[in-house]
Design an enzyme around this catalytic site. Structure first.
Site, PDB file in Angstrom:
ATOM      1  N   CYS A 196      21.195  32.258  42.039  1.00 12.84           N
ATOM      2  CA  CYS A 196      20.538  31.614  43.192  1.00 12.84           C
ATOM      3  C   CYS A 196      20.563  30.089  43.033  1.00 12.84           C
ATOM      4  CB  CYS A 196      19.087  32.073  43.279  1.00 12.84           C
ATOM      5  SG  CYS A 196      18.902  33.844  43.257  1.00 12.84           S
ATOM      6  N   ARG A 249      27.696  28.885  43.575  1.00 13.09           N
ATOM      7  CA  ARG A 249      27.013  29.784  42.628  1.00 13.09           C
ATOM      8  C   ARG A 249      27.077  31.230  43.099  1.00 13.09           C
ATOM      9  NH1 ARG A 249      22.032  27.816  40.203  1.00 13.09           N
ATOM     10  NH2 ARG A 249      22.550  25.925  39.080  1.00 13.09           N
ATOM     11  N   TRP A 256      21.011  35.261  45.445  1.00 13.95           N
ATOM     12  CA  TRP A 256      21.996  36.255  44.985  1.00 13.95           C
ATOM     13  C   TRP A 256      21.150  37.457  44.580  1.00 13.95           C
ATOM     14  CZ3 TRP A 256      23.386  38.397  40.050  1.00 13.95           C
ATOM     15  CH2 TRP A 256      24.604  39.070  40.061  1.00 13.95           C
ATOM     16  N   ASN A 264      14.753  31.581  41.258  1.00 10.93           N
ATOM     17  CA  ASN A 264      16.043  31.980  40.691  1.00 10.93           C
ATOM     18  C   ASN A 264      15.738  32.655  39.362  1.00 10.93           C
ATOM     19  OD1 ASN A 264      18.617  32.248  39.721  1.00 10.93           O
ATOM     20  ND2 ASN A 264      18.905  30.081  39.220  1.00 10.93           N
ATOM     21  N   GLY A 265      16.187  33.897  39.191  1.00 17.31           N
ATOM     22  CA  GLY A 265      15.950  34.594  37.917  1.00 17.31           C
ATOM     23  C   GLY A 265      15.391  35.988  38.184  1.00 17.31           C
ATOM     24  N   GLU A 321      42.779  38.384  30.633  1.00 18.24           N
ATOM     25  CA  GLU A 321      42.326  37.322  31.548  1.00 18.24           C
ATOM     26  C   GLU A 321      42.989  37.497  32.911  1.00 18.24           C
ATOM     27  OE1 GLU A 321      40.321  35.086  32.207  1.00 18.24           O
ATOM     28  OE2 GLU A 321      41.334  33.640  33.498  1.00 18.24           O
ATOM     29  N   LYS A 330      41.069  37.960  36.458  1.00 20.00           N
ATOM     30  CA  LYS A 330      41.326  37.098  37.627  1.00 20.00           C
ATOM     31  C   LYS A 330      41.634  37.952  38.845  1.00 20.00           C
ATOM     32  CE  LYS A 330      40.121  33.550  36.765  1.00 20.00           C
ATOM     33  NZ  LYS A 330      39.558  33.825  35.511  1.00 20.00           N
ATOM     34  N   GLU A 341      38.581  40.214  40.080  1.00 23.88           N
ATOM     35  CA  GLU A 341      37.356  39.550  40.559  1.00 23.88           C
ATOM     36  C   GLU A 341      37.566  38.826  41.889  1.00 23.88           C
ATOM     37  OE1 GLU A 341      35.633  36.284  38.371  1.00 23.88           O
ATOM     38  OE2 GLU A 341      37.568  35.657  37.619  1.00 23.88           O
ATOM     39  N   HIS A 350      49.194  54.813  23.181  1.00 21.44           N
ATOM     40  CA  HIS A 350      47.954  55.492  22.757  1.00 21.44           C
ATOM     41  C   HIS A 350      47.085  55.863  23.948  1.00 21.44           C
ATOM     42  CE1 HIS A 350      48.924  54.528  18.594  1.00 21.44           C
ATOM     43  NE2 HIS A 350      49.280  53.339  19.035  1.00 21.44           N
ATOM     44  N   LYS A 362      28.699  32.232  40.237  1.00 21.51           N
ATOM     45  CA  LYS A 362      29.494  31.337  39.403  1.00 21.51           C
ATOM     46  C   LYS A 362      28.928  31.277  37.987  1.00 21.51           C
ATOM     47  CE  LYS A 362      32.493  28.295  38.131  1.00 21.51           C
ATOM     48  NZ  LYS A 362      33.863  28.785  37.822  1.00 21.51           N
TER      49      LYS A 362
HETATM   50  C1  AGP Z   1      35.694  34.153  35.228  1.00 25.62           C
HETATM   51  O1  AGP Z   1      36.661  33.915  36.213  1.00 25.62           O
HETATM   52  C2  AGP Z   1      34.341  34.544  35.797  1.00 25.62           C
HETATM   53  N1  AGP Z   1      33.908  33.666  36.791  1.00 25.62           N
HETATM   54  C3  AGP Z   1      33.313  34.818  34.731  1.00 25.62           C
HETATM   55  O2  AGP Z   1      33.825  35.824  33.895  1.00 25.62           O
HETATM   56  C4  AGP Z   1      32.902  33.608  33.854  1.00 25.62           C
HETATM   57  O3  AGP Z   1      33.997  33.217  33.038  1.00 25.62           O
HETATM   58  C5  AGP Z   1      31.746  34.039  32.957  1.00 25.62           C
HETATM   59  O4  AGP Z   1      30.663  34.415  33.778  1.00 25.62           O
HETATM   60  C6  AGP Z   1      31.287  32.950  31.979  1.00 25.62           C
HETATM   61  O5  AGP Z   1      30.760  31.852  32.681  1.00 25.62           O
HETATM   62  P1  AGP Z   1      30.475  30.493  31.852  1.00 25.62           P
HETATM   63  O6  AGP Z   1      31.821  30.030  31.346  1.00 25.62           O
HETATM   64  O7  AGP Z   1      29.861  29.556  32.841  1.00 25.62           O
HETATM   65  O8  AGP Z   1      29.553  30.839  30.710  1.00 25.62           O
END
Ligand code: AGP
Length: 608
Positions: free
Chosen positions: A2, A27, A74, A98-99, A480, A484, A487, A503, A603
Site C-alpha cells: 500500500c 507499489r 493492496w 499499510n501492513g 530469473e 520474469k 509475473e 530427473h 513492487k
Molecule cells: C522481481 O521481478 C519481483 N518484482 C520480485 O521478485 C522482487 O525481486 C522481490 O520482491 C524482492 O524485492 P526487493 O528487491 O525490493 O527486496
C-alpha cells in the site's frame, strides 16, 4: 504494498493527494481513497481499481479541505472493493494503513462485544474503531493514540485524521516505511521519498515504533512509551525528482534500456577504470578473515545473490550459503560470529529480507546490504551499504536493479579475491577490464536483438507453459527468466537446471511447451547441447540463447536462435539476462497484461 500520503497544506489538498498517490502506483494496488478535514469535519471519496476511478469520483463530488490523507490499497484482508478501500472512518476518526494488524480479530471481537458496529472486512478498521472508543472514553488524542499503538500488533504504517483536531495528522510506523516532509508553512507525510518529492526533499524517516503528531508548524515524534525522540532530518536523494516513462510505453521497457547507463554508474562506484582495480570498498567486511558468507534475499534479488555466490566461491574461495529470505529467517541455522552476511534488496523494505538481516545482526554477524534505496530500512540497519545506482525502479518486474546488483556483486567478489589472495593483480585487472566493457556490450545487444525478440514473443504468447534451462549461472538466469515471464505475462514458466531434465521435467516435453535454453559457449556448453538434443528428440521446440561461438558450434534445429556477442565468462550473466528480460516484456505486451503493475503483485513486499 500500500501507499500512504498526508498533507497539511495551504490549498485544497484532494487533487494533490491523488497526484502523490500516482507516484506510489508502482507499489501495486487495487483500490484507493482520500479523506479531508474541512471546517473540522471529515469527508472521503474511495474507489475500486485504478486512481482514474477515484479521480472520477472527485470530479463528480469534489472534496474541500486543506488537510487530508490518501491511500492506495493492496488488499490483504477483505476483497479490493470500494467499501474495503481506505480511509476507514469511525465516529470522526479516519485511518489509512499499510501492513497487517496481526491481532485484529481479537480486537474486533472485543470491540464488537462492547457494541461496536464494523462495516468492512479489513484488519485496518479495528484501528479506527479502537481510537474512536478510546477518545469516547475521554482520553486525549495523544493518550488514545499511544494506547492504540500499545494494543495493536503487527506491521504497520498508519496515518490518522481526527475531527475537531484541525490541521493535525498523526503518523505511526512499525515495519513499512513512513516519512515526514517539511514544507514552507506546510507539512507532509508519505510512504517514501518518491511520494513526497513533488512537495519537498527535506524529510525525516520515522523509525520502527515511532509515532508522530504533525501540525502546520512541524512535528513531534514519540517512541512507543510516549517519550519524545529526535530523528535525523535529511535531504532525500534527488534521483526521485522526476520519474516518468520518457518515450517508452512502460516503465519496464524504459528501465530495461536504462541498464547500460546505470550499470556504468554502479560499476564506476566500485571500480577505478583507469587503474583497472576495484576500489577499497569492503573495509567494513574484512573478507580475508571471514570464513563464510550468508546471503538472503527474495525474488530477483535472490537470483542476483545466487550468481554472487557463484562468483564469491569461484574467484575468492569463500564458501557462501544462500536462501530465500522467507526460509532463511526461520531456519535457525548456526551462525558463528566469524561470518558475514549480505542482504540484497532493490526497495530495501522487503519484510522477509529485513527479518533475516535482524536475525543475523542478533547473532553478531557483520551485515552488508546491496540496496537501491539508500534511505531504506535495510540500508539503515546494515553495517555497510553497497549501493546500486539504478535510480528509481518503478516497474514491478525488477530489471535494471538486477544488472546493478550483479555489477556490485562482481566488484565485491573481486575485492574478496584480492583480500583472500585468490586473485593476483593481473587477473583483477583483466576482470575489471571485462566489467568495464559490459555497459557498452549491453547497449549494443539491446539495440540489436529487439526486432527478433518482438517477433519471437508473439509466438511465445500463444503458449500456456514454458520451460527455461541452463547450467551454472545460466541455471540462475533460467529461473530469473521464468520469474520474469510468469509475473508479467501470467504464462506458467519454470526454470530448471539443464542437468536435472532427465530427473523428471523431460516428461513434460512436447510441442506445446517451448524450452528456452540459455547456453553461451562456456564450460557447460557441450553438456547443455546434449540436453537440447534430448528435448529435440521428443518433439520439444527450442529457443536457443547463445553467443557467436555457441551458434557456430551447434547444428540443432531450433524455433529461434538468439546470438549474443562472445563475452568474458564473468560478464555473461550481465549480458544474457537482457534477452530474457525483453522476451518476457514483449510477450506480456502481446498478452495485453498490465506490464508495470501486474495483477496481485506489489513492487515491494513489506508484509510477510
Ligand atoms: C522481481 O521481478 C519481483 N518484482 C520480485 O521478485 C522482487 O525481486 C522481490 O520482491 C524482492 O524485492 P526487493 O528487491 O525490493 O527486496
Amino acid at each position: 504494498m500500500c501507499g500512504i500520503v498526508g498533507i497539511i497544506g495551504n490549498q485544497p489538498v484532494a487533487p494533490l493527494l491523488v497526484d502523490a498517490l500516482k507516484r506510489l502506483e508502482y507499489r501495486g494496488y487495487d483500490s484507493a481513497g482520500v479523506a479531508t478535514l474541512h471546517d473540522g469535519k471529515l469527508d472521503r471519496r474511495r474507489a475500486e481499481g485504478k486512481l482514474i476511478n477515484l479521480e472520477t469520483e472527485l470530479t463528480s463530488t469534489p472534496l474541500e479541505g486543506n488537510v487530508g490523507i490518501g491511500h492506495t490499497r493492496w488488499a490483504t484482508h477483505g476483497a479490493p472493493t470500494q467499501n474495503n478501500a481506505h480511509p476507514h472512518f469511525c465516529e470522526g476518526v479516519a485511518v489509512v494503513h499499510n501492513g497487517i494488524i496481526e491481532n485484529f480479530s481479537e480486537i474486533r471481537d472485543e470491540l464488537s462485544a462492547r457494541g461496536a458496529q464494523f462495516t468492512t472486512d479489513t484488519d485496518t478498521e479495528v484501528v479506527a474503531q479502537l481510537l474512536a472508543s478510546l477518545l469516547r472514553s475521554g482520553k486525549s488524542t495523544k493518550e488514545a493514540m499511544l494506547a492504540t499503538l500499545n494494543i495493536i500488533r503487527g506491521a504497520y504504517a498508519i496515518a490518522v485524521l481526527i475531527e475537531g483536531e484541525n490541521g493535525q495528522i498523526i503518523g505511526a510506523r512499525n515495519g513499512p516505511p513512513l516519512a515526514v516532509g517539511y514544507g514552507k508553512g506546510e507539512m507532509f507525510l508519505g510512504s517514501d521519498a518518491i511520494a513526497l518529492s513533488p512537495f519537498t526533499d527535506d524529510i525525516t524517516y520515522l523509525e520502527d515504533g515511532d509515532w508522530a503528531i504533525i501540525d502546520r508548524n512541524g512535528v513531534e515524534i514519540f517512541d512507543i512509551e510516549g517519550n519524545s525522540v529526535e530523528r535525523a532530518r535529511r535531504k532525500a536523494f534527488t534521483a526521485y525528482a522526476q520519474v516518468d516513462k520518457g518515450n517508452h510505453r512502460h516503465f519496464m521497457e524504459k528501465e530495461i534500456y536504462e541498464q547500460p547507463e546505470v550499470m556504468s554508474h554502479t560499476l564506476a562506484h566500485y571500480v577505478d577504470f583507469s587503474s583497472g582495480r576495484v576500489r577499497d570498498i569492503a573495509s567494513e567486511i574484512d573478507f580475508s578473515s571471514v570464513d563464510s558468507l550468508k546471503i538472503a534475499a527474495c525474488g530477483t534479488a535472490y537470483y542476483a545473490g545466487q550468481i554472487g555466490k557463484n562468483w564469491f566461491e569461484r574467484y575468492a574461495g569463500l564458501p557462501v550459503e544462500i536462501d530465500v529470505a522467507s526460509e532463511f529467517r526461520y531456519r535457525e541455522m548456526p551462525l558463528p560470529g566469524s561470518q558475514a552476511a549480505l542482504f540484497v534488496s532493490q526497495s530495501g523494505e522487503t519484510a522477509d529480507t529485513l527479518a533475516s538481516l535482524r536475525y543475523c545482526k542478533e547473532h553478531g554477524l557483520k551485515i552488508g546490504a546491496i540496496v537501491n534505496v539508500r534511505e531504506s530500512t535495510i540500508a539503515r540497519e546494515a553495517d555497510v551499504v553497497f549501493p546500486t545506482l539504478a535510480g528509481p525502479e518503478i516497474g514491478v518486474a525488477s530489471t535494471k536493479a538486477l544488472t546493478c546488483q550483479l555489477s556490485a556483486f562482481a566488484a565485491l567478489a573481486i575485492a574478496a579475491g584480492r583480500a583472500r589472495g585468490t586473485l593476483v593483480e593481473d587477473e583483477e585487472v583483466n576482470m575489471v577490464r571485462a566489467l568495464s566493457e559490459a555497459p557498452r556490450i549491453a547497449g549494443s545487444v539491446l539495440n540489436t536483438i529487439q526486432p527478433q525478440l518482438e517477433t519471437l514473443s508473439r509466438e511465445l504468447s500463444k503458449f500456456r507453459h514454458v520451460l527455461y534451462l541452463g547450467r551454472g549461472t545460466n541455471y540462475t538466469l533460467a529461473m530469473e527468466g521464468a520469474l520474469k515471464l510468469k509475473e508479467i505475462s501470467y504464462i506458467h514458466a519454470e526454470g530448471y537446471a539443464a542437468g536435472e531434465l532427465k530427473h523428471g521435467p523431460i516428461a513434460l516435453i512436447d510441442e506445446n511447451m517451448p524450452v528456452i535454453v540459455i547456453a553461451p559457449h562456456d564450460r557447460h556448453f557441450e553438456k547443455t547441447i546434449s540436453n537440447m538434443q534430448e528435448v529435440a528428440a521428443r518433439g520439444g521446440r527450442i529457443i536457443f540463447i547463445t553467443d557467436e561461438n555457441g551458434a557456430a558450434a551447434s547444428t540443432l534445429e531450433t524455433m529461434s536462435t538468439i546470438v549474443l556477442p562472445n563475452v568474458d565468462e564473468l560478464v555473461m550473466p550481465l549480458i544474457f539476462t537482457l534477452p530474457v528480460q525483453l522476451l518476457a516484456y514483449h510477450t506480456a505486451v502481446f498478452m495485453g497484461t498490465d506490464v508495470d503493475q501486474p495483477r496481485n503483485l506489489a513492487k515491494s513486499v513489506t508484509v510477510e
